[in-house]
Design a protein around this motif. Structure first.
Motif, PDB file in Angstrom:
ATOM      1  N   LYS A  25       0.814  -1.215   0.000  1.00 19.43           N
ATOM      2  CA  LYS A  25       0.000   0.000   0.000  1.00 19.43           C
ATOM      3  C   LYS A  25       0.851   1.270   0.000  1.00 19.43           C
ATOM      4  O   LYS A  25       0.442   2.296  -0.531  1.00 19.43           O
ATOM      5  CB  LYS A  25      -0.928   0.019   1.219  1.00 19.43           C
ATOM      6  N   ASN A  26       2.022   1.180   0.634  1.00 20.42           N
ATOM      7  CA  ASN A  26       2.867   2.364   0.797  1.00 20.42           C
ATOM      8  C   ASN A  26       4.301   2.072   0.364  1.00 20.42           C
ATOM      9  O   ASN A  26       4.863   1.040   0.734  1.00 20.42           O
ATOM     10  CB  ASN A  26       2.895   2.809   2.265  1.00 20.42           C
ATOM     11  N   TRP A  28       7.924   3.934   0.777  1.00 20.62           N
ATOM     12  CA  TRP A  28       8.618   4.986   1.500  1.00 20.62           C
ATOM     13  C   TRP A  28      10.009   5.196   0.890  1.00 20.62           C
ATOM     14  O   TRP A  28      10.732   4.238   0.642  1.00 20.62           O
ATOM     15  CB  TRP A  28       8.813   4.607   2.963  1.00 20.62           C
ATOM     16  N   GLU A  52       2.431  -4.443   3.728  1.00 17.39           N
ATOM     17  CA  GLU A  52       1.850  -3.217   3.192  1.00 17.39           C
ATOM     18  C   GLU A  52       2.871  -2.126   2.888  1.00 17.39           C
ATOM     19  O   GLU A  52       2.550  -1.153   2.204  1.00 17.39           O
ATOM     20  CB  GLU A  52       0.804  -2.664   4.170  1.00 17.39           C
ATOM     21  N   ASN A  53       4.100  -2.276   3.403  1.00 25.24           N
ATOM     22  CA  ASN A  53       5.081  -1.192   3.289  1.00 25.24           C
ATOM     23  C   ASN A  53       6.392  -1.671   2.670  1.00 25.24           C
ATOM     24  O   ASN A  53       6.962  -2.684   3.091  1.00 25.24           O
ATOM     25  CB  ASN A  53       5.361  -0.600   4.672  1.00 25.24           C
ATOM     26  N   VAL A 107       0.109   2.924  -5.639  1.00 31.75           N
ATOM     27  CA  VAL A 107       0.370   2.880  -4.205  1.00 31.75           C
ATOM     28  C   VAL A 107       0.631   4.300  -3.707  1.00 31.75           C
ATOM     29  O   VAL A 107       0.860   5.220  -4.490  1.00 31.75           O
ATOM     30  CB  VAL A 107       1.580   1.984  -3.867  1.00 31.75           C
ATOM     31  N   GLN A 108       0.579   4.468  -2.394  1.00 38.66           N
ATOM     32  CA  GLN A 108       0.882   5.766  -1.799  1.00 38.66           C
ATOM     33  C   GLN A 108       2.395   5.920  -1.676  1.00 38.66           C
ATOM     34  O   GLN A 108       3.078   5.041  -1.159  1.00 38.66           O
ATOM     35  CB  GLN A 108       0.230   5.898  -0.417  1.00 38.66           C
ATOM     36  N   ILE A 110       5.473   7.915  -0.013  1.00 33.54           N
ATOM     37  CA  ILE A 110       5.807   8.733   1.141  1.00 33.54           C
ATOM     38  C   ILE A 110       7.287   9.085   1.082  1.00 33.54           C
ATOM     39  O   ILE A 110       8.133   8.201   0.987  1.00 33.54           O
ATOM     40  CB  ILE A 110       5.496   7.994   2.459  1.00 33.54           C
ATOM     41  N   CYS A 132       4.692  13.477  -4.542  1.00 33.05           N
ATOM     42  CA  CYS A 132       4.480  12.363  -3.622  1.00 33.05           C
ATOM     43  C   CYS A 132       3.166  12.598  -2.900  1.00 33.05           C
ATOM     44  O   CYS A 132       2.597  13.690  -2.947  1.00 33.05           O
ATOM     45  CB  CYS A 132       5.637  12.241  -2.625  1.00 33.05           C
ATOM     46  N   ASP A 133       2.682  11.575  -2.230  1.00 32.29           N
ATOM     47  CA  ASP A 133       1.413  11.689  -1.506  1.00 32.29           C
ATOM     48  C   ASP A 133       1.590  12.285  -0.115  1.00 32.29           C
ATOM     49  O   ASP A 133       0.688  12.916   0.414  1.00 32.29           O
ATOM     50  CB  ASP A 133       0.757  10.305  -1.395  1.00 32.29           C
ATOM     51  N   HIS A 134       2.768  12.069   0.462  1.00 31.89           N
ATOM     52  CA  HIS A 134       3.004  12.534   1.829  1.00 31.89           C
ATOM     53  C   HIS A 134       4.485  12.847   1.997  1.00 31.89           C
ATOM     54  O   HIS A 134       5.335  12.017   1.702  1.00 31.89           O
ATOM     55  CB  HIS A 134       2.572  11.449   2.826  1.00 31.89           C
ATOM     56  N   CYS A 210       0.725   9.824   9.936  1.00 29.80           N
ATOM     57  CA  CYS A 210       0.113   9.129   8.802  1.00 29.80           C
ATOM     58  C   CYS A 210      -1.352   8.823   9.071  1.00 29.80           C
ATOM     59  O   CYS A 210      -2.219   9.037   8.207  1.00 29.80           O
ATOM     60  CB  CYS A 210       0.874   7.850   8.498  1.00 29.80           C
TER      61      CYS A 210
END
Length: 215
Positions: A25-26, A28, A52-53, A107-108, A110, A132-134, A210
């Motif tokens: 999902k993420n 980084w 997820e990361n 995907v997000q 970060i 980027c999303d975050h 987050c």
């Protein structure tokens, strides 16, 4: 005496944690602070859900010995010497890391900078117009040359978080307040968070930033 310059190809490493899969999902991209090596910095993210990361930790190119016994190695992204050229060298390296990873679009994404890594993460986004999303900025100074015009390409949906320890010895209260005021003028959508520790990456505060910004 004359100062000259050459252009050459260099090789550098980076580290990753977990794998990209259908459950990711993420993603980084995390930039360590001065004195770190990426292989140790990335371990700070081991408690994130592995399914997820996916974490990418670029490695600062300049290495040095941290102790008189020449055993412990640290690294630095930049110094005040030949800074503008070194910034471009670092940005080209990050370009190559991202190209090599061939990141998926669903995907997000970060971007996180800790301590000296704040200057790298923010400069990369600003100078490469990288979306980027975050963006998470932790215990580091925001580059003085950047203005709100450098970030006007970011969509309103981009989340930006600033985290600092309440007992960080590098940031006196007045300096923190002044820094917040300056960064708000540049990134008005920014949210501020603190944790009870010092000059450190506190994963719980990262999770809090987050989660509180989750859609």
């Amino acid at each position: 005496m004359s100062k000259k310059q050459v252009d050459y190809t260099s090789i550098n490493t980076y580290d990753t944690l977990n794998t990209i899969s259908a459950t990711t999902k993420n993603i980084w991209i995390v930039f360590h602070g001065i004195g770190y090596l990426s292989k140790y910095f990335i371990r700070l993210f081991e408690d994130l859900d592995k399914n997820e990361n996916y974490i990418i930790a670029p490695q600062a190119p300049s290495k040095y010995y941290k102790d008189d016994g020449y055993r412990r190695v640290g690294s630095s992204w930049l110094t005040k010497e030949n800074t503008e050229t070194e910034i471009e060298n670092v940005l080209r390296y990050i370009d190559a890391v991202i190209l090599s990873e061939n990141l998926p679009n669903d995907v997000q994404l970060i971007m996180l900078g800790y301590s000296q890594g704040v200057s790298i993460a923010s400069r990369y986004i600003a100078r490469r117009k990288f979306k980027c999303d975050h963006l998470i900025l932790i215990s580091g100074a925001f580059p003085k040359e950047l203005t709100n015009k450098d970030f006007d390409f970011l969509p309103e949906s981009t989340k930006i978080s600033h985290i600092v320890g309440e007992n960080d010895p590098y940031f006196e209260k007045d300096n923190v307040i002044a820094e917040k005021e300056r960064v708000v003028d540049i990134l008005p959508q920014i949210n501020f968070y603190t944790h009870s520790g010092g000059h450190e990456l506190d994963l719980d505060s990262v999770r809090n930033a987050c989660n509180s910004l989750a859609d």
